[in-house]
Write a protein that holds these residues in place. Structure first.
Motif, short mmCIF file in Angstrom:
data_model
loop_
_atom_site.label_atom_id
_atom_site.label_comp_id
_atom_site.label_asym_id
_atom_site.label_seq_id
_atom_site.Cartn_x
_atom_site.Cartn_y
_atom_site.Cartn_z
N LYS B 37 10.34 34.19 -67.13
CA LYS B 37 10.51 35.56 -67.48
C LYS B 37 11.64 36.67 -66.25
O LYS B 37 11.81 35.94 -65.09
N GLN B 38 12.70 37.15 -66.55
CA GLN B 38 13.45 37.66 -65.98
C GLN B 38 13.83 38.36 -66.41
O GLN B 38 14.25 39.10 -67.48
N GLU B 39 13.44 40.18 -65.36
CA GLU B 39 13.66 41.07 -65.39
C GLU B 39 14.59 41.41 -65.39
O GLU B 39 15.59 41.04 -64.73
N LEU B 40 15.08 42.70 -65.73
CA LEU B 40 16.63 42.83 -66.32
C LEU B 40 17.06 43.52 -64.79
O LEU B 40 16.49 43.79 -63.45
N GLY B 41 18.18 42.35 -64.00
CA GLY B 41 18.48 42.46 -62.58
C GLY B 41 17.89 41.63 -61.79
O GLY B 41 18.49 41.70 -60.77
N LYS B 42 16.97 41.09 -62.17
CA LYS B 42 16.16 40.11 -61.55
C LYS B 42 16.01 38.13 -61.65
O LYS B 42 16.91 38.08 -62.50
N ARG B 43 15.72 37.69 -61.07
CA ARG B 43 15.80 36.34 -60.66
C ARG B 43 14.34 35.89 -61.71
O ARG B 43 13.83 36.69 -61.59
N PRO B 82 4.76 47.94 -70.93
CA PRO B 82 6.55 47.39 -71.12
C PRO B 82 6.71 47.50 -70.00
O PRO B 82 8.35 46.37 -70.13
N GLU B 83 6.07 47.41 -69.15
CA GLU B 83 6.97 45.57 -68.23
C GLU B 83 6.66 44.73 -68.84
O GLU B 83 7.16 43.68 -67.52
N ASP B 84 5.87 44.38 -69.90
CA ASP B 84 6.24 42.87 -70.36
C ASP B 84 8.42 42.96 -70.85
O ASP B 84 8.85 42.09 -71.31
N SER B 85 8.62 44.25 -70.65
CA SER B 85 10.03 43.54 -71.60
C SER B 85 11.22 43.02 -70.41
O SER B 85 10.82 43.26 -68.98
N ALA B 86 11.58 42.04 -70.94
CA ALA B 86 12.27 41.52 -70.03
C ALA B 86 13.02 39.98 -70.89
O ALA B 86 12.95 40.36 -72.71
N VAL B 87 13.82 39.59 -70.44
CA VAL B 87 14.00 37.98 -70.88
C VAL B 87 13.22 37.61 -71.05
O VAL B 87 13.40 36.52 -69.58
N TYR B 88 12.68 36.26 -71.72
CA TYR B 88 11.95 35.46 -71.95
C TYR B 88 12.80 33.83 -72.27
O TYR B 88 13.53 33.42 -72.63
N PHE B 89 12.45 33.14 -70.98
CA PHE B 89 13.03 31.52 -71.81
C PHE B 89 12.12 30.27 -71.77
O PHE B 89 11.45 30.62 -70.81
N CYS B 90 12.58 29.64 -72.89
CA CYS B 90 11.07 28.11 -73.31
C CYS B 90 12.19 27.40 -72.59
O CYS B 90 13.41 27.49 -71.87
N ALA B 91 11.97 25.79 -71.69
CA ALA B 91 12.33 25.06 -71.12
C ALA B 91 11.66 23.92 -71.54
O ALA B 91 9.98 23.87 -71.69
N ALA B 92 12.55 22.26 -71.28
CA ALA B 92 11.89 21.32 -71.80
C ALA B 92 11.69 20.02 -70.38
O ALA B 92 13.32 20.81 -70.49
N ARG B 93 10.98 19.01 -70.37
CA ARG B 93 11.66 18.27 -69.67
C ARG B 93 10.85 16.76 -70.47
O ARG B 93 9.89 16.57 -70.34
N GLY B 94 12.35 16.33 -70.14
CA GLY B 94 12.63 15.11 -70.84
C GLY B 94 11.79 14.01 -70.01
O GLY B 94 11.64 13.95 -68.89
N ARG B 95 11.17 13.59 -70.16
CA ARG B 95 9.87 11.75 -69.05
C ARG B 95 11.13 11.28 -68.54
O ARG B 95 12.49 10.61 -69.30
N GLY B 96 10.42 11.26 -67.21
CA GLY B 96 11.59 10.52 -66.44
C GLY B 96 13.15 10.88 -66.26
O GLY B 96 13.54 10.58 -65.61
#
Lengths: 116, 112
Positions: B37-43, B82-96
């Motif tokens: 989760k990335q809130e506005l202006g944050k990491r 309202p505090e759930d407002s943010a940009v959400y990123f999914c990710a995946a990591r391949g085996r190995g």
């Protein structure tokens, strides 16, 4: 508490300049990463390092190089900055990834680079 | 290499409603799926993750489901605030693999 810091929050450089972005982590993490973040494109991996002096190319390494001389420090280098490298650059670190396990990546605050 | 697609790119919900964000991945050997989760202006910060040997994981109002057969996973947020407002990123990591592949992000806006 993990701390990942980046040398600058905002940077403005001219086309053709050599640019150094530095990242420091204080958690003794083996893995360090450099991403660029652009609207609609998410986080794209430029390079990562899994040990001192070890590096691997990510998905978009062209135009970039990296340096890891000390475990806590990972530098991103733009050899000759171009306008299409204007972006937000995020550094991250994590502990080693063991087989079948995943480990949280801790991000720095980001450096917004503008190349004019 | 791995390819992760994320939908929708923007999502607007009323406070109290549920929100669902979906991701698909290409590498059937991928075994780790975090959400940031990335809130506005944050990491970006990790909010939940799931491994390939688990089908669902919950943490209070958020849950993640994984369908390995269809190669997709989803983030579910209930009783949005309202505090759930943010940009959400999914990710995946391949085996190995050591690195994550991130989706393009979803901007969630919760209307009060």
């Amino acid at each position: 508490d993990v701390k990942v810091t980046q040398s600058s929050r905002y940077l403005v450089k001219r086309t053709g300049e050599k640019v150094f972005l530095e990242c420091v982590q204080d958690m003794d993490h083996e893995n360090m990463f450099w991403y660029r973040q652009d609207p609609g494109l998410g986080l794209r991996l430029i390079y990562f390092s899994y040990d001192v002096k070890m590096k691997e190319k990510g998905d978009i390494p062209e135009g970039y190089s990296v340096s890891r001389e000390k475990k806590e420090r990972f530098s991103l280098i733009l050899e000759s900055a171009s306008t299409n490298q204007t972006s937000m650059y995020l550094c991250a670190s994590s502990s080693p990834i063991e087989a079948g396990q995943g480990h949280e990546q801790y991000f720095g605050p980001g450096t917004r680079l503008t190349v004019t | 290499g791995e390819n992760v697609e994320q939908h929708p790119s923007t999502l607007s919900v009323q406070e109290g409603d549920s929100a669902v964000i979906k991701c698909t991945y290409s590498d059937s050997a991928s075994n780790y799926f975090p959400w940031y989760k990335q809130e506005l202006g944050k990491r970006p910060q990790l909010i939940i993750d799931i491994r390939s040997n688990v089908g669902e994981k919950k943490d209070q109002r958020i849950a993640v489901t994984l369908n390995k057969t269809a190669k997709h996973f989803s983030l579910h947020i209930t009783e949005t605030q309202p505090e759930d407002s943010a940009v959400y990123f999914c990710a995946a990591r391949g085996r190995g693999r050591r690195a994550l592949t991130f989706g393009s992000g979803t901007r969630l806006q919760v209307q009060p």
